[in-house]
Design an enzyme around this catalytic site. Structure first.
Site, short mmCIF file in Angstrom:
data_model
loop_
_atom_site.label_atom_id
_atom_site.label_comp_id
_atom_site.label_asym_id
_atom_site.label_seq_id
_atom_site.Cartn_x
_atom_site.Cartn_y
_atom_site.Cartn_z
NE ARG A 133 -56.31 -38.50 -45.97
CZ ARG A 133 -55.48 -38.15 -44.99
NH1 ARG A 133 -55.15 -39.01 -44.05
NH2 ARG A 133 -55.00 -36.91 -44.93
CD GLU A 135 -61.34 -40.76 -41.47
OE1 GLU A 135 -60.71 -41.82 -41.46
OE2 GLU A 135 -60.82 -39.65 -41.22
CG HIS A 156 -57.79 -39.58 -39.10
ND1 HIS A 156 -58.32 -39.48 -40.37
CD2 HIS A 156 -56.51 -39.15 -39.21
CE1 HIS A 156 -57.39 -39.01 -41.18
NE2 HIS A 156 -56.29 -38.81 -40.50
#
Ligand code: NAD
Length: 338
Positions: free
Chosen positions: A234, A263, A295
């Site tokens: 993360r 993000e 991601h």
């Protein structure tokens, strides 16, 4: 169950529709992210299905609750973006997909390590330009290097299996050591010993109040000069500004990120015709020894099939029994982080 599905791309719809063929849930797809602005779209839906960058803090949950939502079905494992206490207080049950393919994330971690080490991102462009010079492409043998794995749950264990196979010495850190990792040869050490001894550090712990900015200026100051840092976990586990300073001082010799602190404003969208307004992200892109993916570590066919099947299975289980084995309880976290 009638479900408002947020943050959906064509590939999400494809996998969800296929998994829903025999289940008959009424899935209504919304492309935007779930936010305070878009939460009213879910009015009248007993279930909302959300992804990693959807906002599920108290104001959003309050809007959902007013609209009659009783279930939030996460299409992901992490739940750091959900205010579980608020959900509990509002009578909203949160369910998730605890494991869909640890191998997908572990293998992407390996891809990042190999690409970064052997400078594949630079080599690819050079060869296409007719430049076959090797200057700047020097890598190192992974065999015999020390890899530090922070977080040895499902993904960390799969990463350790891969790194052990390559011949790395593996150090591990986790408040709950995993016997399978020890059996693979990993040695549990303190976080500072891991930082100080590792040639490669890879993060596989969840984002919690304890792991927020785990990689900060102090942590970087104890790392080996030239260390490779990989974050597929993360974004907020890494203090990006501190990492930029670490890259400038060359303490960090290689950086691979699949996740980024901010993000939510960037990833999963095509922004190629826009001016990049995030100066920190723009600075990261200037380093030749940085690889960023948006991601995508989870993004394999097998993982997408499992995510769709488990998400809809969670809704079916709730429909049939009023219970779900994949419920996330507010007791598992001390405080929400988003
Ligand atoms: P998991 O729950 O199986 O394992 C997490 C491990 O981290 C546990 O063993 C836990 O004890 C450990 N941990 C908790 N706090 C820690 C700390 N302070 N220091 C070290 N270890 C700590 O989870 P998983 O399935 O292995 O996933 C790990 C993380 O990967 C998820 O939380 C998620 O953030 C991330 N993830 C990313 C992607 C992606 O596409 N990039 C996909 C899936 C998961």
């Amino acid at each position: 169950m009638r479900t408002a599905v947020f943050s959906t791309k064509p590939y999400d719809r494809r996998f969800l529709d296929r998994a829903n063929a025999d289940l008959g849930h009424e899935l209504v797809y919304f492309e935007p992210r779930l936010s305070e602005e878009t939460a009213p779209l879910a009015e009248g839906y007993p279930a909302v299905c959300a992804f990693v960058n959807d906002a599920l803090h108290r104001p959003v949950l309050e809007t959902l609750s007013r609209g009659g939502t009783k279930v939030v079905a996460l299409r992901c494992a992490g739940f750091n973006h959900v205010d579980l206490r608020a959900a509990e207080a509002l009578g909203i049950r949160v369910v998730r997909v605890p494991a869909y393919s640890p191998h997908a994330v572990a293998e992407h971690t390996l891809a990042l390590i190999l690409a970064l080490n052997r400078r594949l991102h630079r080599a690819y462009n050079r060869v296409r330009e007719g430049n076959f010079n090797l200057d700047g492409l020097l890598g190192f043998d992974l065999r015999g290097k020390t890899a530090g794995v922070v977080g040895t749950g499902r993904i960390g264990e799969a990463v350790i299996r891969i790194l052990s196979g390559i011949g790395c010495t593996v150090l591990a850190h986790d408040p709950f050591p995993n016997e399978a990792c020890e059996a693979l040869g990993a040695r549990y050490v303190s976080i500072d010993e891991l930082f100080a001894e590792s040639d490669i550090i890879t993060l596989h712990c969840p984002l919690t109040p304890d792991t927020w900015h785990l990689i900060d200026e102090r942590a970087i100051s104890v790392m080996k000069p030239g260390v490779m840092l990989v974050n597929t976990s993360r974004g907020e586990i890494v203090d990006t500004k501190a990492v930029i300073e670490g890259l400038k001082s060359e303490t960090i010799g290689h950086l691979a990120l699949d996740v980024y602190e901010e993000e939510g404003d960037l990833f999963f969208r095509d922004l190629s015709d826009r001016v990049l307004s995030d100066d920190v992200f723009a600075r990261l892109l200037t380093f030749p020894n940085v690889i960023i993916t948006g991601h995508q570590a989870f993004f394999t066919r097998e993982a997408m099939e499992n995510i769709a099947r488990t998400t809809l299975g969670n809704l079916s289980e709730l429909d049939a029994t009023g219970r779900c084995q994949n419920t996330v309880s507010a007791d598992v976290v001390t405080a929400p982080t988003a």
